[in-house]
Design a protein around this motif. Structure first.
Motif: not given
Length: 809
Positions: A180-182, A234-244, A265-274
């Protein structure tokens, strides 16, 4: 390239205007002789807080590897190393299906295989070294060197010390701190004008999108980052919310086009689904971060999966509140005082939304507290850019004192060493199972218990003929993710209360553990040595221990041929430590990875907590004499430890209660010892009866009334007792001070022939407790010369049976 130095010079000239005024005011002092040397000394002293912080980071790095899930992650890594694509399903009988973070234990196992326990320590040191280099670079650039920065980084490093290992929680910390910070840095507002000739941007026109190459790099980096994160933790949900939040804020400020925002957003969703779970990994992440979604609140209370309001608070929770207050203060005070531009005020809206998200996750589950603390620290450090205006003495003293006090008070120095935490020592558990043939399934009460057994199972002896190999049933770490924790909690409750047969609970579900264990072919229980309530409950069942001093105690059904030899050995050991001459000796350094002997430079330290745990295990197994022998050593080494004193008093009360069961009343010795060992707030024990008139009559006193009948307070120094009992009170004082050996030493100066029976009986109990059976025989002979009345008439033979059972065969 020629514009940046010019802009820096102009910025430095603007910043230097107050400094120039200040230098003019101190010009006469600067010309004094020796002032250059004093400035050099001041400059050297300014490095003291920085070196203090680096020393604190080194102390954090040299903490042993720990965590209750350590051996579970090692077991998962070993399963993946051996070709298992579903590591948890291959280790657990109740687990089925795939898991997203299937690679979470592989890095730790690979490092352990190559470098042993030193590999994990080297990783911690490397991590802290990277942090030191980053801080040093920031200090050289005159950034982030204020006292508040130093204090903030140091305290957060202490708070996160237990999470800095190659385990999933560390990958979550890394993901929350970096991605998120990057991404916010990449999506920052357009750079200000770097030259006077550069025209100002029109506020009515949208800001240009990042260059195409920069966008592609950002997309690839974000996508790969979430691919790695989703397969490790398994903390990708929190990271995705902060990035969003950062993406929406950049799009609202018109520094990011709508197309680029959708692509990110698509890159985040696809990356977290791989990962093996695909898009369901997002659901798994939310269920892991928010355990209340699948588990009732009452089973989460008191655990790291429960909310902060369901747990006791320590210094980490209070530090979290301090961070929260600092963040809110900086948001509403500093920004208003600085009167910043509208764009910066708009950026605070995104910060506030991200702050609300991490606060919600932290308050919802205690396990999310490290993630929230790290995010708030990183956010504050990135926004605190103003130079310090503190006086020199304050700027040097405050951070140094605070960091030193925090390092000392946090207990890090006590754990300083190299290797693996002592609580994770599996060797005694392995010894307890080495002479057995485990088969069927095993039930474990806690994560640490299940993790140790999962790691040891491949190295245990094979089962007997026609018996299936042993498999672990479940582990709370996975049960809470899959919604099985309530059933696990119910089985533990039935075991503690010995609810063997089937019954119906208030919610309509069927209770009783026997049918469940029979369906699962349960032949082994693994119980943590701190679960005293369960150990005490198993004493009344057919489950018997296979070890007495392991951090995880295995239990097997009495009569099972796969465990019978070890069961017999442990029964003999119990007889030895309880009714034979045995003295407790704390474990010595063995030079292993579990020792805290400072690499052999010092002796193995003995902690009061370890002695207390061993005494409580013996007390839960009704081995009160063995527990008292342990406590004699513990109270000698730690005379002021309240836990050891309380355990000693508990032993006295339980022994007095046992005397009441055997004879209808407690002896004067146990009664006085239990009363004197009780703290003032517990001065009237409810389960301890008051001695009745017969013991008083046996003292052959004249003119004394039965002052102890009825619900009166137990005797103490403030209560009048007959003169004949004065020697017993003196002996009890010696007993409370130094245990049974000290009481017998004081009693050796008495004339046993003239002593009343109650005094002789007290010395008999002390002789049995200390293992001096020849003296006990002499005291028995003297007791038989008296005409004993109740309760001594029943208690004396009971004591003789304990240490001389062969006389009654």
């Amino acid at each position: 390239m020629s514009k940046r130095p010019a802009s820096r010079s102009r910025r430095s000239s603007r910043r230097g205007s107050p400094a120039g005024q200040a230098s003019a005011s101190v010009q006469p002092i600067a010309s004094e002789p020796g002032n250059a040397d004093s400035r050099d000394v001041d400059h050297r002293w300014e490095r003291l807080p920085r070196f203090t912080l680096m020393a604190l980071l080194a102390l954090v790095a040299c903490q042993p590897i720990g965590g209750d899930g350590l051996w579970w992650q090692m077991s998962r890594g070993r399963a993946v190393w051996q070709g298992q694509l579903q590591p948890s399903a291959s280790l657990l009988a109740l687990e089925s299906g795939r898991e997203a973070d299937w690679l979470g234990g592989l890095p730790l196992y690979a490092v352990y295989q190559v470098l042993g326990s030193s590999g994990g320590m080297l990783c911690r040191i490397a991590l802290c070294a990277v942090a030191v280099l980053w801080l040093w670079k920031s200090w050289r650039g005159r950034r982030w060197a204020s006292p508040l920065h130093l204090i903030l980084v140091g305290l957060t490093a202490i708070a996160l010390s237990s999470s800095l290992g190659l385990q999933p929680v560390f990958y979550d910390l890394l993901g929350v701190a970096v991605l998120p910070l990057w991404l916010l840095h990449r999506l920052a507002a357009p750079r200000p004008r770097e030259s006077a000739e550069e025209p100002a941007a029109d506020e009515s026109t949208p800001a240009p999108a990042p260059p195409a190459l920069s966008s592609r790099i950002t997309l690839v980096a974000v996508g790969l980052g979430f691919v790695l994160w989703s397969n490790l933790a398994t903390g990708i949900a929190l990271g995705a919310l902060l990035c969003l939040v950062g993406i929406l804020e950049a799009w609202r400020r018109q520094t990011l086009s709508r197309t680029s925002a959708v692509m990110l957003v698509t890159a985040i969703v696809l990356g977290g689904s791989c990962n093996p779970r695909g898009v369901f990994a997002w659901i798994d992440s939310l269920q892991t971060l928010l355990p209340f979604l699948q588990n009732p609140a009452y089973v989460l209370a008191g655990t790291t999966w429960g909310s902060m309001l369901q747990n006791d608070w320590g210094w980490q929770e209070f530090y979290f509140l301090v961070l929260t207050a600092a963040w809110i203060s900086d948001l509403f005070v500093n920004r208003t005082a600085n009167n910043q531009a509208a764009t910066n005020q708009a950026a605070s809206v995104g910060d506030l939304l991200a702050f609300a998200i991490v606060q919600w996750f932290a308050w919802a589950a205690l396990q999310n507290l490290p993630l929230a603390m790290l995010w708030m620290t990183a956010n504050l450090v990135s926004r605190w850019r103003q130079p310090s205006v503190w006086p020199t003495a304050t700027r040097l003293a405050v951070p140094t004192i605070v960091l030193l006090a925090a390092g000392w008070g946090s207990g890090l120095w006590g754990g300083f060493g190299w290797g693996i935490e002592q609580r994770q020592d599996y060797r005694l558990l392995r010894n307890g199972l080495q002479q057995t043939h485990p088969h069927g399934t095993a039930f474990a009460d806690q994560t640490r218990s299940a993790a140790m057994l999962a790691w040891l199972l491949p190295d245990l002896p094979a089962p007997l003929a026609d018996q299936p190999p042993m498999q672990l049933q479940d582990i709370p770490l996975r049960a809470v993710r899959r919604g099985r924790l309530e059933r696990h909690h119910q089985l533990l409750s039935d075991l503690k209360r010995n609810r063997l047969m089937r019954y119906w609970r208030t919610d309509g579900s069927a209770g009783g553990y026997w049918l469940t264990f029979a369906e699962r072919n349960t032949t082994l229980l693994c119980v943590s040595n701190t679960n005293f309530e369960l150990i005490r409950g198993l004493e009344e069942t057919a489950w018997k221990p296979l070890s007495l001093d392991s951090p995880v105690l295995p239990f097997a059904i009495a009569g099972d041929e796969a465990y019978v030899q070890q069961l017999i050995q442990i029964l003999q050991n119990q007889e030895t430590i309880e009714h034979r001459y045995w003295q407790y000796e704390p474990a010595r350094s063995s030079g292993s990875e579990f020792d805290r002997d400072r690499l052999g430079l010092t002796m193995q330290p003995v902690t009061a907590e370890a002695i207390w745990e061993q005494a409580e295990v013996f007390r839960a197994m009704d081995l009160h004499y063995a527990a008292l022998r342990v406590l004699v050593v513990g109270r000698e080494r730690f005379p002021n430890d309240p836990a050891l004193q309380d355990a000693f008093g508990q032993c006295q009360r339980e022994l007095a209660d046992q005397e009441r069961i055997d004879a209808g009343a407690a002896s004067w010795f146990r009664f006085l010892a239990a009363a004197a060992a009780t703290s003032p707030e517990q001065r009237v024990p409810q389960d301890l009866p008051v001695p009745q008139a017969p013991p008083l009559q046996n003292l052959q006193t004249e003119g004394t009334s039965n002052a102890w009948q009825g619900p009166e307070p137990p005797p103490s120094r403030a209560v009048e007792i007959p003169a004949a009992a004065e020697p017993l009170r003196v002996l009890v004082d010696a007993y409370l001070e130094g245990g049974a050996p000290a009481m017998l030493e004081a009693g050796s100066r008495l004339a046993y022939d003239d002593a009343p029976p109650e005094v002789l009986y007290g010395c008999l109990c002390a002789a049995i407790e200390s293992g001096q059976y020849e003296l006990a025989d002499q005291l028995l002979v003297r007791l038989r010369t008296h005409t004993l009345t109740s309760p001594l008439r029943e208690l004396v033979p009971a004591r003789e049976i304990e240490y001389r059972p062969e006389r009654f065969n």
